[in-house]
Design a protein around this motif. Sequence first.
Motif, PDB file in Angstrom:
ATOM      1  N   THR A 113       1.058   5.445   0.285  1.00 52.52           N
ATOM      2  CA  THR A 113       0.178   6.767   0.136  1.00 52.52           C
ATOM      3  C   THR A 113       0.870   7.867  -0.454  1.00 52.52           C
ATOM      4  O   THR A 113       2.318   7.822   0.611  1.00 52.52           O
ATOM      5  N   ASN A 125      -2.442   3.811  -4.140  1.00 50.60           N
ATOM      6  CA  ASN A 125      -3.603   4.049  -3.750  1.00 50.60           C
ATOM      7  C   ASN A 125      -3.975   4.908  -3.117  1.00 50.60           C
ATOM      8  O   ASN A 125      -4.817   4.579  -3.289  1.00 50.60           O
ATOM      9  N   GLU A 162       1.604   0.581   5.749  1.00 50.64           N
ATOM     10  CA  GLU A 162       1.654   1.454   4.471  1.00 50.64           C
ATOM     11  C   GLU A 162       2.946   1.700   3.968  1.00 50.64           C
ATOM     12  O   GLU A 162       4.019   1.957   5.123  1.00 50.64           O
ATOM     13  N   LYS A 218       0.782  -1.298   0.284  1.00 46.19           N
ATOM     14  CA  LYS A 218       0.558   0.328  -0.032  1.00 46.19           C
ATOM     15  C   LYS A 218       1.070   0.956  -0.091  1.00 46.19           C
ATOM     16  O   LYS A 218       1.718   1.292   1.235  1.00 46.19           O
TER      17      LYS A 218
END
Length: 814
Positions: free
Chosen positions: A356, A386, A426, A354
């Motif tokens: 960000t 994502n 993440e 993930k």
Amino acid sequence: MTLSIRNIIPIIKAQFVGVNEIAVIDSVSIDSRSLQNSESTLFFAIVGPNHDGHNYISNLISIGVSNFVVNHVPKEFENKANFLLVENTLEALQNFASAYRSNFDFPIIGVTGSNGKTIIKEWLNFLLSPDYNIIRSPKSYNSQVGVPLSVLGINEKHNLGIFEAGISTINEMENLQKIIQPTIGILSNIGSAHDEGFHDIGEKIKEKLKLFTSVEVLIMNKNKTIEAFLNPKINTFSWSSEDGKADVFVIAKEYSDQTELKITYHKLCFKITIPFNDQASIENAIQCLMVLLYFKYDQDTIQNRMQLLYPVEMRLKVKNGSNNTTLIDDSYSSDYQSLKIALDFLESQKQYKKKTLILSDIFQSGLVLEELYSKVSHLIVSNKINRVIAIGATISTFKNKFPNCIAFETTEKFIQNIDTISFENETILIKGARHFHFEEIVSLLEEKTHETVLEINLNAISHNLNYFKSKLSPKTKLMVMVKAFGYGNGGYEIAKLLSHHKVDYLGVAFADEGISLKNAGIDLPIMVLNPENTSFSAIIQHQLEPEIYSIKGLNAFLKIAEQKKLKHFPIHIKLDTGMHRLGFEEETIDELIAKLKDNKTVEVKSILSHLSASDDRMFVDFTLSQIKLFEKLSSKLISELQINPIRHILNTSGISNYSQAQFDMVRLGIGLYGVSNDEEEQKLLENVGTLKSIISQIRTIEEGESVGYSRRFMATKTTKVATIPIGYADGISRHWGNGVGYVTIKNKKAPILGSVCMDMLMVDISDIECKEGAEVTIFGDNPTVSFMAKQLGTIPYEIMTSISQRVKRVFYRE
């Protein structure tokens, strides 16, 4: 940039071999790993001493890239893509950039020198950006490859360029001059960096000055040595703090945390203040001042802007975040070119799938906003981000262009709502323009640890890796050792970088180290060098590859392998050729062959041994006898078992001292981390780890007073003492105390007073002007781990691997 292949062919003097001569490209790439590569990318297959871009054409075609500049066309792809055939792909890239640069007619500032190039560039960008739409080199893209990539970022909306040029030897600057074509030159200074690439200082000066052959003005610190090599036809605009004949005379008056500059220029005499007092920053600020004067800025503007100069963070840092997150800190810049670099770095260092992105408004793109944020959106989508958190009044209006986007107009509003947003499991790239103060976001998301950190320079690891690669024959494979938490530097992050560099194998000592890397997503083959029999099941489960060094161990592994009905599971056979630590000895080889013959359960992936004295020239004969015995025993195994394994015996010092024994693979260890036993080779390696802390408290003691346990230091005069929060629980040997060792503060040695405590140590700062909170270097460039090891009667390995896990590791890339 939007060009057709047909337009590019004559520029780079290429022969076209392909299917679509009118294909359009809008970007250039040299990195096959970038997720930004697409059908409109022109890929230059650069060939270097340690890599060949042609090897990645197959992978690139599979993801849609169809335009390539090559020095040969792979037969299997002749009708599957467009190939522009040239003699030298690097020269083609440079020629393309040079021709592209010629399309634009606005001032270009070219900066070179030994130090300060990037800082001058970034400060000039800050000082001039209110009045110009600036294109500049991203980060420190100043090399033979970096400069053309930087210049190719120019577009029609830019009206000022600032590019830096770096060289390491002769016959390099002429190429960069043709690409940058500067109209204004800045020579920062001539120092000792890259001295090894030049015969003497004169040769270095002459090479640097080649950047300025066609400038309308050269800005420089007036210097008779440099002027002796300078073409008298070049117009100079000089400054000095010593020579009254300079165009601008500067007197610097330093205060505790700032410097007042008194400027005399023609009939003008005025003062400005800059928020620095170190000599390097003062000189860099004066170079920027000279540009403002040359551009005829008024005194008030100069004074107001110069006092706002700030420390330049030139590094992308990888930090541990809370809730199982990894932070990539790029919180001081936000422009389109540097965003592309940061996203590539994110991909190379991501620990979690993930991803960000926390992103501020983008500045100085030279594009209209709609086009800019469409391009940013394309970057974000191609990099498979994502979630996007957009911060800024402008970017917020384009939030619908980004996947899963939350928008805030200001950093303050985001911070007010941060508890409502989940961050866990993440990798988070934090990228913002300086005035958004994204460092506050980093502080909130960062894992809270104490103020001692071990900084790991990923550029230095790449440099050292490439240095040792350059010693290998093209067919020699490379295993890199990441055991013992990457020799104390960090296991996963370094393994991820090595995976990015496509090394062939990783080596760990024990199964749990390899399992940790596999669980973190490392997919390179991993050899476990010291497997315990009890770990064999876990090794099989996690697809690790065990070293087998005894009949007992082989029997134990075969038993488990047969129970699990394995077929051709890879194992590595260790031979003892004289180390007498682990391995099959000569008299056990026949029994080993008997056990392995016709056995389909396992496959001998490699045969290896270990040199015990490859670093010591006293034992050349012994080392050669080890190599000879290895050749004999491994050849017997190969012949009797009818196998074709990888053979390897060389460690780091073996790579340098016994290149004739490379066999099929070598194992790089301590050299990757910047340490060599050879003094000359040490000069060619870069320091990787720098252990830093801060001053917690300062006090003054009088004659007769003591410091630390057992009063082992007694003051013989008034002494200023600083306490630093690092001790033997962090890995600092107690033997380093009591005046044996020192730390560095403000580039000065501060001797350690008394005993090193569990969590802190005390140093003498009587001759150092510093404050509480000042940065302290425990080891790095000064002192080096090699120096510490010599003083303590040990080896650098022990110093490096002793650093406690409670010391935070910060990974960065320049």
